[in-house]
Design a protein around this motif. Sequence first.
Motif, PDB file in Angstrom:
ATOM      1  N   SER A   1       0.851  -1.188   0.000  1.00 50.80           N
ATOM      2  CA  SER A   1       0.000   0.000   0.000  1.00 50.80           C
ATOM      3  C   SER A   1       0.885   1.235   0.000  1.00 50.80           C
ATOM      4  O   SER A   1       2.027   1.190   0.454  1.00 50.80           O
ATOM      5  CB  SER A   1      -0.943   0.027   1.210  1.00 50.80           C
TER       6      SER A   1
ATOM      7  N   ASN B   1       0.900   5.294   1.188  1.00 48.22           N
ATOM      8  CA  ASN B   1       0.214   6.331   1.957  1.00 48.22           C
ATOM      9  C   ASN B   1       0.378   7.681   1.281  1.00 48.22           C
ATOM     10  O   ASN B   1      -0.521   8.190   0.645  1.00 48.22           O
ATOM     11  CB  ASN B   1       0.749   6.374   3.381  1.00 48.22           C
TER      12      ASN B   1
ATOM     13  N   THR C   1      -1.972  12.505   0.330  1.00 52.52           N
ATOM     14  CA  THR C   1      -2.102  11.273   1.100  1.00 52.52           C
ATOM     15  C   THR C   1      -3.159  10.385   0.469  1.00 52.52           C
ATOM     16  O   THR C   1      -3.977  10.824  -0.344  1.00 52.52           O
ATOM     17  CB  THR C   1      -2.488  11.563   2.549  1.00 52.52           C
ATOM     18  N   SER C   2      -3.171   9.146   0.894  1.00 56.56           N
ATOM     19  CA  SER C   2      -4.153   8.199   0.362  1.00 56.56           C
ATOM     20  C   SER C   2      -5.573   8.590   0.759  1.00 56.56           C
ATOM     21  O   SER C   2      -6.530   8.207   0.093  1.00 56.56           O
ATOM     22  CB  SER C   2      -3.849   6.786   0.871  1.00 56.56           C
TER      23      SER C   2
ATOM     24  N   ARG D   1      -3.615  11.818  -7.952  1.00 55.27           N
ATOM     25  CA  ARG D   1      -3.146  10.436  -7.885  1.00 55.27           C
ATOM     26  C   ARG D   1      -4.105   9.493  -8.573  1.00 55.27           C
ATOM     27  O   ARG D   1      -5.322   9.720  -8.576  1.00 55.27           O
ATOM     28  CB  ARG D   1      -2.992  10.003  -6.416  1.00 55.27           C
ATOM     29  N   ASP D   2      -3.530   8.452  -9.152  1.00 53.06           N
ATOM     30  CA  ASP D   2      -4.296   7.316  -9.647  1.00 53.06           C
ATOM     31  C   ASP D   2      -3.856   6.138  -8.787  1.00 53.06           C
ATOM     32  O   ASP D   2      -2.817   5.521  -9.035  1.00 53.06           O
ATOM     33  CB  ASP D   2      -4.017   7.066 -11.133  1.00 53.06           C
ATOM     34  N   ASN D   3      -4.616   5.853  -7.742  1.00 52.99           N
ATOM     35  CA  ASN D   3      -4.192   4.830  -6.788  1.00 52.99           C
ATOM     36  C   ASN D   3      -4.148   3.434  -7.428  1.00 52.99           C
ATOM     37  O   ASN D   3      -3.345   2.591  -7.029  1.00 52.99           O
ATOM     38  CB  ASN D   3      -5.107   4.827  -5.576  1.00 52.99           C
TER      39      ASN D   3
ATOM     40  N   ASN E   1      -0.824   3.325  -8.919  1.00 51.80           N
ATOM     41  CA  ASN E   1       0.281   3.747  -8.032  1.00 51.80           C
ATOM     42  C   ASN E   1       1.065   4.901  -8.657  1.00 51.80           C
ATOM     43  O   ASN E   1       2.307   4.908  -8.647  1.00 51.80           O
ATOM     44  CB  ASN E   1       1.212   2.574  -7.729  1.00 51.80           C
TER      45      ASN E   1
ATOM     46  N   VAL F   1       1.421   9.221  -9.242  1.00 54.06           N
ATOM     47  CA  VAL F   1       1.092  10.580  -8.830  1.00 54.06           C
ATOM     48  C   VAL F   1       1.473  11.523  -9.962  1.00 54.06           C
ATOM     49  O   VAL F   1       2.466  11.307 -10.666  1.00 54.06           O
ATOM     50  CB  VAL F   1       1.814  10.958  -7.514  1.00 54.06           C
TER      51      VAL F   1
END
Length: 123
Positions: free
Chosen positions: A30, A32, A52-53, A71-73, A76, A78
């Motif tokens: 993960s 953060n 931040t996440s 961000r594109d979580n 992964n 930024v």
Amino acid sequence: QVQLVESGGGLVQPGGSLRLSCAASGSIFSINRMGWYRQAPGKERELVAASTSGGTTNYADSVKGRFTISRDNAKNTVYLQMNSLKPEDTAVYYCDADGFRTSGSLVLPFYYWGQGTQVTVSS
């Protein structure tokens, strides 16, 4: 291990725009926080923007209203959208990230920097 790779830097005229990307890869469990820093010749590295996440963002006063971090979580990744660029934005831009990585059956914290990408604002 985790790797961060930046892209999108280059030469742009004052008033122009650039979009930087930083993709994290490797044994990521993960992430953060992801952020962007910059370092101009003869100056210390400074925070530009961070995310931040949970969706919290913060910016350096010098870029507020001109730069946007996103961000594109799922990827992964930024991004840093930079508009209305000024000559004083010229620097090497670095991304950083902290979170957790897998190592066998373990989950361990990590903190890494990317290698940097040059942004030059000049006519």
